[in-house]
Write a protein that holds these residues in place. Structure first.
Motif, PDB file in Angstrom:
ATOM      1  N   PRO A 145       0.833  -1.199   0.000  1.00 25.98           N
ATOM      2  CA  PRO A 145       0.000   0.000   0.000  1.00 25.98           C
ATOM      3  C   PRO A 145       0.861   1.240   0.000  1.00 25.98           C
ATOM      4  CG  PRO A 145       0.029  -1.026   2.165  1.00 25.98           C
ATOM      5  CD  PRO A 145       0.719  -1.971   1.240  1.00 25.98           C
ATOM      6  N   ALA A 146       0.340   2.315  -0.590  1.00 27.23           N
ATOM      7  CA  ALA A 146       1.092   3.565  -0.627  1.00 27.23           C
ATOM      8  C   ALA A 146       1.293   4.098   0.773  1.00 27.23           C
ATOM      9  CB  ALA A 146       0.332   4.586  -1.482  1.00 27.23           C
ATOM     10  N   THR A 170      -5.247  13.132   4.901  1.00 24.10           N
ATOM     11  CA  THR A 170      -6.210  12.102   4.520  1.00 24.10           C
ATOM     12  C   THR A 170      -7.541  12.346   5.226  1.00 24.10           C
ATOM     13  OG1 THR A 170      -5.618  10.626   6.330  1.00 24.10           O
ATOM     14  CG2 THR A 170      -4.341  10.429   4.284  1.00 24.10           C
ATOM     15  N   ARG A 185      -5.629  14.326  -4.683  1.00 19.87           N
ATOM     16  CA  ARG A 185      -5.712  12.876  -4.551  1.00 19.87           C
ATOM     17  C   ARG A 185      -4.304  12.315  -4.498  1.00 19.87           C
ATOM     18  NH1 ARG A 185     -10.998  10.244  -4.276  1.00 19.87           N
ATOM     19  NH2 ARG A 185     -12.445  11.909  -4.823  1.00 19.87           N
ATOM     20  N   THR A 186      -4.158  11.203  -3.842  1.00 13.90           N
ATOM     21  CA  THR A 186      -2.877  10.506  -3.873  1.00 13.90           C
ATOM     22  C   THR A 186      -2.762   9.771  -5.198  1.00 13.90           C
ATOM     23  OG1 THR A 186      -3.715   8.439  -2.956  1.00 13.90           O
ATOM     24  CG2 THR A 186      -3.051  10.133  -1.382  1.00 13.90           C
ATOM     25  N   ALA A 187      -1.587   9.237  -5.442  1.00 17.42           N
ATOM     26  CA  ALA A 187      -1.389   8.471  -6.675  1.00 17.42           C
ATOM     27  C   ALA A 187      -2.322   7.270  -6.732  1.00 17.42           C
ATOM     28  CB  ALA A 187       0.069   8.023  -6.769  1.00 17.42           C
ATOM     29  N   ALA A 188      -2.690   6.777  -5.526  1.00 16.59           N
ATOM     30  CA  ALA A 188      -3.589   5.624  -5.467  1.00 16.59           C
ATOM     31  C   ALA A 188      -5.053   6.038  -5.524  1.00 16.59           C
ATOM     32  CB  ALA A 188      -3.321   4.830  -4.198  1.00 16.59           C
ATOM     33  N   GLY A 189      -5.317   7.349  -5.603  1.00 14.93           N
ATOM     34  CA  GLY A 189      -6.694   7.817  -5.728  1.00 14.93           C
ATOM     35  C   GLY A 189      -7.368   8.177  -4.422  1.00 14.93           C
ATOM     36  N   TYR A 190      -6.641   8.184  -3.316  1.00 17.64           N
ATOM     37  CA  TYR A 190      -7.245   8.537  -2.031  1.00 17.64           C
ATOM     38  C   TYR A 190      -7.391  10.048  -1.901  1.00 17.64           C
ATOM     39  CZ  TYR A 190      -6.287   3.702  -0.719  1.00 17.64           C
ATOM     40  OH  TYR A 190      -6.258   2.333  -0.679  1.00 17.64           O
TER      41      TYR A 190
END
Length: 270
Positions: free
Chosen positions: A2-3, A13, A42-47
């Motif tokens: 996970p990131a 977050t 957003r984070t690279a993971a989309g969060y």
């Protein structure tokens, strides 16, 4: 893997913002869904990531929500270019004041219920004497509370007591006194226990007592009439209306119970 959690400089977050502002993650998601407070990054993971400006808006939302404003009103205050913010807040202040008054009145009502449960009659000793007569002993309420405080009948009695003032109690006392006078007159006239007139009077007493104090079944009335005859305080009250009335009343109640298939010898408080 996970990131890694983003650094504060990158944004916060949803969980971090929820902890910081004391709101739920679910609330933040809802505000995002309705467009009230959307994260800007957003984070690279989309969060979701909330920037400093996002958090400032959220803080303002939380403040206005704590005043009681609904979400639509909060949106209007934050985004409406023509919104009169002082007027909106004054209106909310008036609503809060009205709600506070309702809560104050509720508190007064709760105090009345507490007193009624603990004392029975929410009247001063002077008011009791004036309404119930000089023969009334204020200590009888305390004795009734000791005996019956854990029963459903006491609960109903306390609920009624809490909602009554001296005038309402005077009406209830007058109704019971009227029944007692009618009982005394019937005894003087030679009315026979078990006859139609005696049974009618027993039923009238039960109905008036039920309206004044708590619902009284015929079995309970049998038990009550025995107490009226056996206990000196109650017997003195009834015999003060007519000598021998306490015993005569017990007999007409017993006879009326028999006409309804109840054996007075085995009657219980139910």
């Amino acid at each position: 893997m996970p990131a890694a959690p983003p650094a504060p400089s990158d944004g916060l977050t949803v969980g971090q913002v929820a902890t910081r502002l004391g709101v739920t993650v679910r609330a933040l998601h809802h505000w995002d869904e309705i467009g009230l407070a959307r994260p800007s990054a957003r984070t690279a993971a989309g969060y979701r990531l909330y920037t400093a400006d996002d958090v400032e808006r959220l803080q303002r939302i939380v403040v206005y929500r704590e005043t009681g404003l609904g979400l639509d009103a909060v949106r209007a205050v934050l985004d409406g270019p023509t919104t009169d913010v002082p007027a909106a807040l004054r209106a909310q202040r008036a609503e809060v004041a009205a709600r506070a008054e309702r809560l104050r009145q509720l508190g007064v009502g709760l105090d009345g219920f507490i007193e009624a449960h603990e004392r029975g009659l929410v009247l001063t000793a002077e008011q009791q004497a004036a309404i119930l007569g000089p023969g009334w002993d204020p200590g009888w309420s305390a004795e009734a509370r000791r005996r019956y405080g854990d029963t459903a009948e006491w609960l109903r009695y306390a609920e009624r007591s809490a909602s009554r003032g001296p005038q309402e109690w005077q009406g209830a006392a007058d109704a019971l006194a009227g029944v007692e006078v009618a009982l005394g007159e019937a005894m003087d006239d030679g009315v026979v226990p078990g006859g139609p007139e005696a049974n009618r009077l027993a039923e009238r007493h039960r109905e008036v007592f039920s309206a004044s104090c708590f619902p009284l079944s015929r079995q309970m009335q049998v038990c009550l009439a025995r107490r009226f005859e056996a206990e000196p305080g109650f017997a003195a009250h009834y015999d003060g209306v007519r000598p021998g009335l306490a015993s005569w009343f017990r007999r007409i109640v017993d006879a009326n119970a028999r006409t309804h298939g109840i054996d007075p010898a085995t009657a219980t408080w139910e």
